[in-house]
Scaffold this motif. Sequence first.
Motif, PDB file in Angstrom:
ATOM      1  N   LYS A 115      31.814  45.476  35.204  1.00  0.00           N
ATOM      2  CA  LYS A 115      31.709  45.206  36.636  1.00  0.00           C
ATOM      3  C   LYS A 115      30.453  45.866  37.211  1.00  0.00           C
ATOM      4  O   LYS A 115      30.026  45.543  38.307  1.00  0.00           O
ATOM      5  N   ALA A 116      29.911  46.814  36.463  1.00  0.00           N
ATOM      6  CA  ALA A 116      28.709  47.526  36.896  1.00  0.00           C
ATOM      7  C   ALA A 116      27.576  47.241  35.922  1.00  0.00           C
ATOM      8  O   ALA A 116      27.784  46.667  34.841  1.00  0.00           O
ATOM      9  N   GLN A 117      26.400  47.655  36.298  1.00  0.00           N
ATOM     10  CA  GLN A 117      25.236  47.567  35.421  1.00  0.00           C
ATOM     11  C   GLN A 117      24.831  48.968  34.982  1.00  0.00           C
ATOM     12  O   GLN A 117      25.193  49.958  35.621  1.00  0.00           O
ATOM     13  N   LYS A 118      24.084  49.041  33.901  1.00  0.00           N
ATOM     14  CA  LYS A 118      23.570  50.340  33.476  1.00  0.00           C
ATOM     15  C   LYS A 118      22.747  50.942  34.606  1.00  0.00           C
ATOM     16  O   LYS A 118      21.923  50.266  35.220  1.00  0.00           O
ATOM     17  N   GLY A 119      23.003  52.214  34.873  1.00  0.00           N
ATOM     18  CA  GLY A 119      22.294  52.890  35.949  1.00  0.00           C
ATOM     19  C   GLY A 119      23.099  52.986  37.229  1.00  0.00           C
ATOM     20  O   GLY A 119      22.785  53.810  38.100  1.00  0.00           O
ATOM     21  N   ASP A 120      24.159  52.145  37.345  1.00  0.00           N
ATOM     22  CA  ASP A 120      25.034  52.239  38.514  1.00  0.00           C
ATOM     23  C   ASP A 120      25.912  53.477  38.420  1.00  0.00           C
ATOM     24  O   ASP A 120      26.234  53.952  37.319  1.00  0.00           O
ATOM     25  N   THR A 121      26.322  53.990  39.557  1.00  0.00           N
ATOM     26  CA  THR A 121      27.277  55.101  39.594  1.00  0.00           C
ATOM     27  C   THR A 121      28.676  54.543  39.841  1.00  0.00           C
ATOM     28  O   THR A 121      28.877  53.736  40.754  1.00  0.00           O
ATOM     29  N   VAL A 122      29.632  54.956  39.013  1.00  0.00           N
ATOM     30  CA  VAL A 122      31.013  54.481  39.151  1.00  0.00           C
ATOM     31  C   VAL A 122      31.955  55.665  39.359  1.00  0.00           C
ATOM     32  O   VAL A 122      31.717  56.757  38.834  1.00  0.00           O
ATOM     33  N   PRO A 123      33.034  55.451  40.122  1.00  0.00           N
ATOM     34  CA  PRO A 123      33.992  56.535  40.372  1.00  0.00           C
ATOM     35  C   PRO A 123      35.128  56.530  39.362  1.00  0.00           C
ATOM     36  O   PRO A 123      35.421  55.512  38.728  1.00  0.00           O
ATOM     37  N   TRP A 124      35.771  57.685  39.226  1.00  0.00           N
ATOM     38  CA  TRP A 124      37.046  57.767  38.523  1.00  0.00           C
ATOM     39  C   TRP A 124      38.067  58.337  39.491  1.00  0.00           C
ATOM     40  O   TRP A 124      37.831  59.331  40.160  1.00  0.00           O
ATOM     41  N   TYR A 125      39.240  57.674  39.539  1.00  0.00           N
ATOM     42  CA  TYR A 125      40.260  58.023  40.518  1.00  0.00           C
ATOM     43  C   TYR A 125      41.343  58.913  39.914  1.00  0.00           C
ATOM     44  O   TYR A 125      41.951  58.562  38.879  1.00  0.00           O
ATOM     45  N   MET A 126      41.571  60.031  40.552  1.00  0.00           N
ATOM     46  CA  MET A 126      42.678  60.901  40.169  1.00  0.00           C
ATOM     47  C   MET A 126      43.992  60.153  40.337  1.00  0.00           C
ATOM     48  O   MET A 126      44.176  59.390  41.285  1.00  0.00           O
ATOM     49  N   HIS A 127      44.899  60.358  39.378  1.00  0.00           N
ATOM     50  CA  HIS A 127      46.238  59.760  39.318  1.00  0.00           C
ATOM     51  C   HIS A 127      46.239  58.349  38.740  1.00  0.00           C
ATOM     52  O   HIS A 127      47.298  57.721  38.677  1.00  0.00           O
ATOM     53  N   GLU A 128      45.075  57.823  38.324  1.00  0.00           N
ATOM     54  CA  GLU A 128      45.067  56.495  37.689  1.00  0.00           C
ATOM     55  C   GLU A 128      46.091  56.455  36.568  1.00  0.00           C
ATOM     56  O   GLU A 128      46.170  57.374  35.750  1.00  0.00           O
ATOM     57  N   HIS A 129      46.896  55.396  36.516  1.00  0.00           N
ATOM     58  CA  HIS A 129      48.008  55.343  35.570  1.00  0.00           C
ATOM     59  C   HIS A 129      48.318  53.895  35.201  1.00  0.00           C
ATOM     60  O   HIS A 129      48.136  52.983  36.016  1.00  0.00           O
ATOM     61  N   CYS A 130      48.759  53.703  33.970  1.00  0.00           N
ATOM     62  CA  CYS A 130      49.154  52.376  33.488  1.00  0.00           C
ATOM     63  C   CYS A 130      50.628  52.405  33.119  1.00  0.00           C
ATOM     64  O   CYS A 130      51.090  53.320  32.433  1.00  0.00           O
ATOM     65  N   LEU A 131      51.370  51.403  33.581  1.00  0.00           N
ATOM     66  CA  LEU A 131      52.807  51.304  33.345  1.00  0.00           C
ATOM     67  C   LEU A 131      53.134  49.889  32.877  1.00  0.00           C
ATOM     68  O   LEU A 131      52.301  48.980  32.970  1.00  0.00           O
ATOM     69  N   VAL A 132      54.371  49.697  32.406  1.00  0.00           N
ATOM     70  CA  VAL A 132      54.825  48.365  32.016  1.00  0.00           C
ATOM     71  C   VAL A 132      55.857  47.886  33.035  1.00  0.00           C
ATOM     72  O   VAL A 132      56.945  48.462  33.154  1.00  0.00           O
ATOM     73  N   LEU A 133      55.502  46.868  33.767  1.00  0.00           N
ATOM     74  CA  LEU A 133      56.401  46.274  34.747  1.00  0.00           C
ATOM     75  C   LEU A 133      57.492  45.499  34.017  1.00  0.00           C
ATOM     76  O   LEU A 133      57.205  44.611  33.210  1.00  0.00           O
ATOM     77  N   ILE A 134      58.767  45.849  34.287  1.00  0.00           N
ATOM     78  CA  ILE A 134      59.868  45.219  33.542  1.00  0.00           C
ATOM     79  C   ILE A 134      60.983  44.689  34.444  1.00  0.00           C
ATOM     80  O   ILE A 134      61.926  44.072  33.942  1.00  0.00           O
ATOM     81  N   GLY A 135      60.900  44.911  35.762  1.00  0.00           N
ATOM     82  CA  GLY A 135      62.007  44.441  36.592  1.00  0.00           C
ATOM     83  C   GLY A 135      61.736  44.572  38.072  1.00  0.00           C
ATOM     84  O   GLY A 135      60.742  45.167  38.503  1.00  0.00           O
ATOM     85  N   TYR A 136      62.651  44.028  38.844  1.00  0.00           N
ATOM     86  CA  TYR A 136      62.545  44.089  40.301  1.00  0.00           C
ATOM     87  C   TYR A 136      63.895  43.765  40.914  1.00  0.00           C
ATOM     88  O   TYR A 136      64.785  43.179  40.281  1.00  0.00           O
TER      89      TYR A 136
END
Length: 263
Positions: A204-225
Amino acid sequence: MKTSKRNKMIIVASLGLVILLLVIISLAVSKNLWSSDKKQSSGESAVSEPEKKHGGKVMIENVEPIMQDDLKAGCETYACTMLLRKLGFDVDQYFIADNYLNCQYVITGDDGVKYGPDMHSAFAGTAYAGWGVYAPAMAKSMNRYLDDQSSELNAYPLEDVPIETLCEDYISKGVPVMVWATTDMDEPYVFDEWIVDYVDENAKAQKGDTVPWYMHEHCLVLIGYDDSEYYFADSTHGNISHFEKELAEERYEQMGKQAIVVK
């Protein structure tokens, strides 16, 4: 005498035909069973319909949550493993982390500035100690694994698909989905950043761009609702977590509305 002999021949021929038919049926059944066993061993078992419970609750059963322990930065790897196991693959998180992640280190240069990958292109750091990875790069790693298993399944990264639509298109049909949100649905905030020095076709970025990293970033498996909450196989607790719909939707949107489905 001739009539009696003819009747015996007819009876013998009929019995032979019945026996032949039974043999053909037996072979057909055996072939189907063998085919089913083969598909199961290769991880391509049929996805079962979710269990529908009272109060409008829909849940995909038998998704085994795995506690995130050794791989401190590997929530995506745990989510991937949970999803693949549901599909019948005999795999663990260490095998994925050690063999299939495209890991690119975040380093501090002589100028005191950090350099690292676009997380859509590669894992920033490693699952053992790092920052994380986003859906396109993770799906690419998963497809390398699936190819090595000679599987006909593919991992597809999704973007800008509302959770409600994920539930309609996949969860209601028994297909679990990896989604990016935050740990315990806490508010994310920019905690780190670096200049991009690695990209691929998914960047999504090009070399030389500055990108952020977000605290609390997390991946889960959605299984219901249900009417008010979404349910996830969650490596943070090694259990099933549930969160109010509006909150989960907000965190999902803040992390780029990204997901992965395997089909």
